[in-house]
Design a protein around this motif. Structure first.
Motif, PDB file in Angstrom:
ATOM      1  N   ARG A 154      -2.966  43.268 -14.065  1.00  0.00           N
ATOM      2  CA  ARG A 154      -1.914  44.059 -13.805  1.00  0.00           C
ATOM      3  C   ARG A 154      -0.647  43.599 -14.410  1.00  0.00           C
ATOM      4  N   THR A 185       3.861  47.392 -11.345  1.00  0.00           N
ATOM      5  CA  THR A 185       2.377  47.168 -11.216  1.00  0.00           C
ATOM      6  C   THR A 185       1.754  45.944 -11.368  1.00  0.00           C
ATOM      7  N   TRP A 187       0.398  42.238 -10.391  1.00  0.00           N
ATOM      8  CA  TRP A 187      -0.589  41.767  -9.205  1.00  0.00           C
ATOM      9  C   TRP A 187       0.110  40.454  -8.605  1.00  0.00           C
ATOM     10  N   PRO A 188      -0.191  40.341  -7.183  1.00  0.00           N
ATOM     11  CA  PRO A 188      -0.984  41.105  -6.460  1.00  0.00           C
ATOM     12  C   PRO A 188      -0.038  42.456  -5.942  1.00  0.00           C
ATOM     13  N   LEU A 189      -0.720  43.464  -5.930  1.00  0.00           N
ATOM     14  CA  LEU A 189       0.040  44.688  -5.468  1.00  0.00           C
ATOM     15  C   LEU A 189       0.681  44.669  -4.285  1.00  0.00           C
ATOM     16  N   ASN A 190       0.288  43.946  -3.216  1.00  0.00           N
ATOM     17  CA  ASN A 190       1.019  43.996  -1.948  1.00  0.00           C
ATOM     18  C   ASN A 190       2.336  43.316  -1.975  1.00  0.00           C
ATOM     19  N   LYS A 191       2.693  42.525  -2.838  1.00  0.00           N
ATOM     20  CA  LYS A 191       4.001  41.725  -3.126  1.00  0.00           C
ATOM     21  C   LYS A 191       4.922  42.738  -3.948  1.00  0.00           C
ATOM     22  N   ASP A 192       6.168  42.395  -3.593  1.00  0.00           N
ATOM     23  CA  ASP A 192       7.236  43.265  -4.386  1.00  0.00           C
ATOM     24  C   ASP A 192       7.270  43.056  -5.819  1.00  0.00           C
ATOM     25  N   ALA A 193       6.991  43.891  -6.618  1.00  0.00           N
ATOM     26  CA  ALA A 193       6.473  43.966  -7.941  1.00  0.00           C
ATOM     27  C   ALA A 193       7.846  43.672  -8.776  1.00  0.00           C
TER      28      ALA A 193
END
Lengths: 349, 228
Positions: A154, A185, A187-193
């Motif tokens: 992603r 979007t 990766w990883p999605l839990n970080k601030d993109a």
């Protein structure tokens, strides 16, 4: 060239596209994403003045004639820089490839510059492709879309070792300017993109490259500014800033411009009209007419001079890309010079 | 009874914040539908400004809405769904099963979203210092005075309450004796640091608010046809 009140402005639109979002190009099984992407752009389109809105069908794919008219005949643009964005996961032939853009080279010659792209996840094949693209199109700039999907991935970071390999290759091929844009979007999605951390590190490690951060890091403009003030080779690309705010949210446009002028400075800001999200005509004319309001909430921000506008609208980008500027339109800019950060803006961090 | 319950559910939704924009989802017009059946089943439909809004923030809002509505006395069951989003299926499925973010995005996320939430609360606490301090600066307060000022010395206001709430959530001092101006790590801002600190606070606030303006504009555009 745009002339107003006796002043002449050399206009470089440093962020434009010639995309194909037509239904025929929506990849089978991914139609929802292809549509979602262009619908998202169409939402931005409608932040411009109502008289500039197009119907959806026209918006999906314009003709070469549309492009030439909107940019050069009516749009006041002297030189347009194409930013290639592939998105082949969603668009069968790519959304906006270097080849598509290069079709305009034959038609328009020196009026257009085609920037390439690379994707560090493509490994050796990607490096070979980059070499071939540079040989073919003479790229001086690269557009990176770090949130681009690629198989299961992603996105990537500018600090990935593979990406550094590409920066080294790009540099040795004579590429000077990296336009980076982040999307939501990665990766990883839990970080601030949208985090700008990786730009900071990459800009420090590659002093020979300029990093033009498109949309001035929005929605992390504060992180972008705190970083840019310390990195002499980082620039604020004003694509989406002018188009998305000047008409729709003028009060916030003033504040964003005020902050960018304070933290980044007028020599490191570049105009991008983002065709065909918007046409450049209203943006160029509107920006030349625009002035920092007298409102008390803007009292700390500088007024814009004619020279400020000349630099932002074209002269800064012309210097980054070695675009010849007629002598009567030229003024000095410190773009592309190593500028030390203002110590007063870094102390106490 | 259902009418009263509906009001309670709406109030609960008003406590759910967009973590990035630091505003309630009800003010942002993200709540598209909200109904309560005679059996006490609350059905809430959420919507966002674009198809590609970041899935992490989106998940937080849907999960927070589910938690808030489920806890309303009289609600027997809550169904909260997000529409028109590229990760609707993962988010809706994950929230309904209460399986958390990592399980909902298997292989794509490494942690739950607590750290992300804290990061944005820190930004909100920074922005809040501009909201509270700017009127004082306008009245002539200088760096020396501002550096020495405590929250208890600031005239009460909605912005002050909001700042205290954001700070309390991330463990920063929020009582009357707490300094008005604090660095991210909780240390005091010296008078020499005040001018730059306030510029940073203002920039942070401007960024959050500008993002909010974009989102509101895009939401209006996206759902213009269904606007009241």
């Amino acid at each position: 060239m745009y002339e107003k009140d006796g002043e002449k402005y050399f206009v470089v639109d440093s962020h434009s596209h010639f995309w194909d979002a037509s239904r025929e190009n929506w990849r089978e099984g991914r139609e929802e994403f292809a549509k979602g992407w262009i619908d998202c752009f169409y939402g931005y389109h409608q932040l411009g003045p109502p008289e500039t809105h197009w119907d959806y069908e026209k918006y999906l794919k314009v003709t070469p004639e549309d492009f030439e008219r909107d940019m050069f005949e009516e749009g006041h643009v002297d030189v347009a820089i194409f930013q290639s964005t592939y998105l082949k996961e969603w668009y069968t032939n790519g959304f906006n490839t270097a080849d598509q853009n290069a079709a305009m080279l034959e038609r328009l010659g020196d009026k257009v510059i085609v920037n390439g792209r690379f994707d560090p996840r493509e490994g050796d094949a990607g490096i070979k492709q980059l070499e071939a693209d540079v040989a073919k199109y003479g790229h001086k700039g690269i557009k990176l879309y770090t949130a681009e999907w690629n198989g299961d991935s992603r996105g990537y970071k500018l600090t990935d070792p593979e990406c550094y390999r590409f920066f080294e290759a790009a540099q040795s091929l004579g590429i000077k300017n990296i336009h980076a844009h982040k999307g939501p979007t990665i990766w990883p999605l839990n970080k601030d993109a949208f985090s700008a951390d990786d730009v900071d590190q990459a800009a420090t490690d590659f002093q020979g490259l300029n990093f033009i951060i498109e949309h001035a890091g929005i929605p992390r403009i504060e992180d972008f500014c705190f970083m840019a003030v310390q990195e002499p080779n980082v620039y604020a690309g004003l694509s989406v800033v002018i188009g998305g705010l000047m008409h729709a949210r003028p009060k916030f446009f003033a504040k964003v411009m005020g902050e960018l002028l304070f933290w980044v400075g007028e020599d490191r800001m570049t105009f991008g009209g983002d065709y065909n999200i918007w046409t450049p005509k209203w943006q160029v004319e509107g920006f030349v007419d625009w002035q920092m309001p007298d409102d008390p909430s803007c009292s700390d921000y500088p007024k814009l001079t004619v020279d400020t506008k000349k630099k932002i609208l074209g002269l800064n980008a012309a210097k980054l890309y070695d675009i010849p500027v007629p002598a009567e339109l030229q003024i000095k800019t410190d773009a592309d010079e190593a500028m030390a950060p203002g110590e007063q803006l870094v102390a106490g961090s | 009874m259902t009418a009263g319950l509906h009001g309670d559910v709406w109030a609960a939704l008003g406590s759910v914040m967009d973590p990035e924009l630091d505003e309630p989802i009800t003010d942002l017009d993200f709540v598209e539908t909200c109904t309560v059946s005679d059996e006490g089943v609350a059905t809430v439909g959420l919507r966002l400004p674009t198809f590609f809004c970041a899935p992490n923030f989106s998940f937080l809002m849907v999960a927070d809405a589910y938690d808030a509505v489920s806890q309303v006395p009289g609600i027997t069951h809550a169904v909260v769904t997000l529409a028109d989003h590229h990760a609707s299926a993962e988010i809706n499925g994950g929230v309904a099963a209460q399986s958390g973010f990592v399980a909902s995005f298997e292989g794509e996320a490494t942690d739950e979203l607590d750290e992300l939430r804290e990061q944005f609360l820190q930004k909100a606490a920074m922005a809040g210092q501009d909201r509270v301090a700017q009127p004082l600066v306008d009245e002539g307060a200088g760096p020396e005075e501002l550096a020495g000022m405590t929250l208890g010395q600031v005239p009460p206001s909605g912005d002050l309450t909001r700042l205290r709430e954001r700070r309390a959530k991330i463990g920063l001092a929020a009582d009357d004796d707490a300094p008005l101006l604090l660095h991210k790590d909780g240390s005091r801002v010296t008078s020499a640091q005040v001018p730059l600190h306030l510029r940073r606070a203002r920039l942070t606030r401007m960024s959050i608010e500008t993002n909010g303006e974009y989102c509101k504009s895009l939401l209006q555009t996206r759902y213009a046809a269904t606007a009241p």
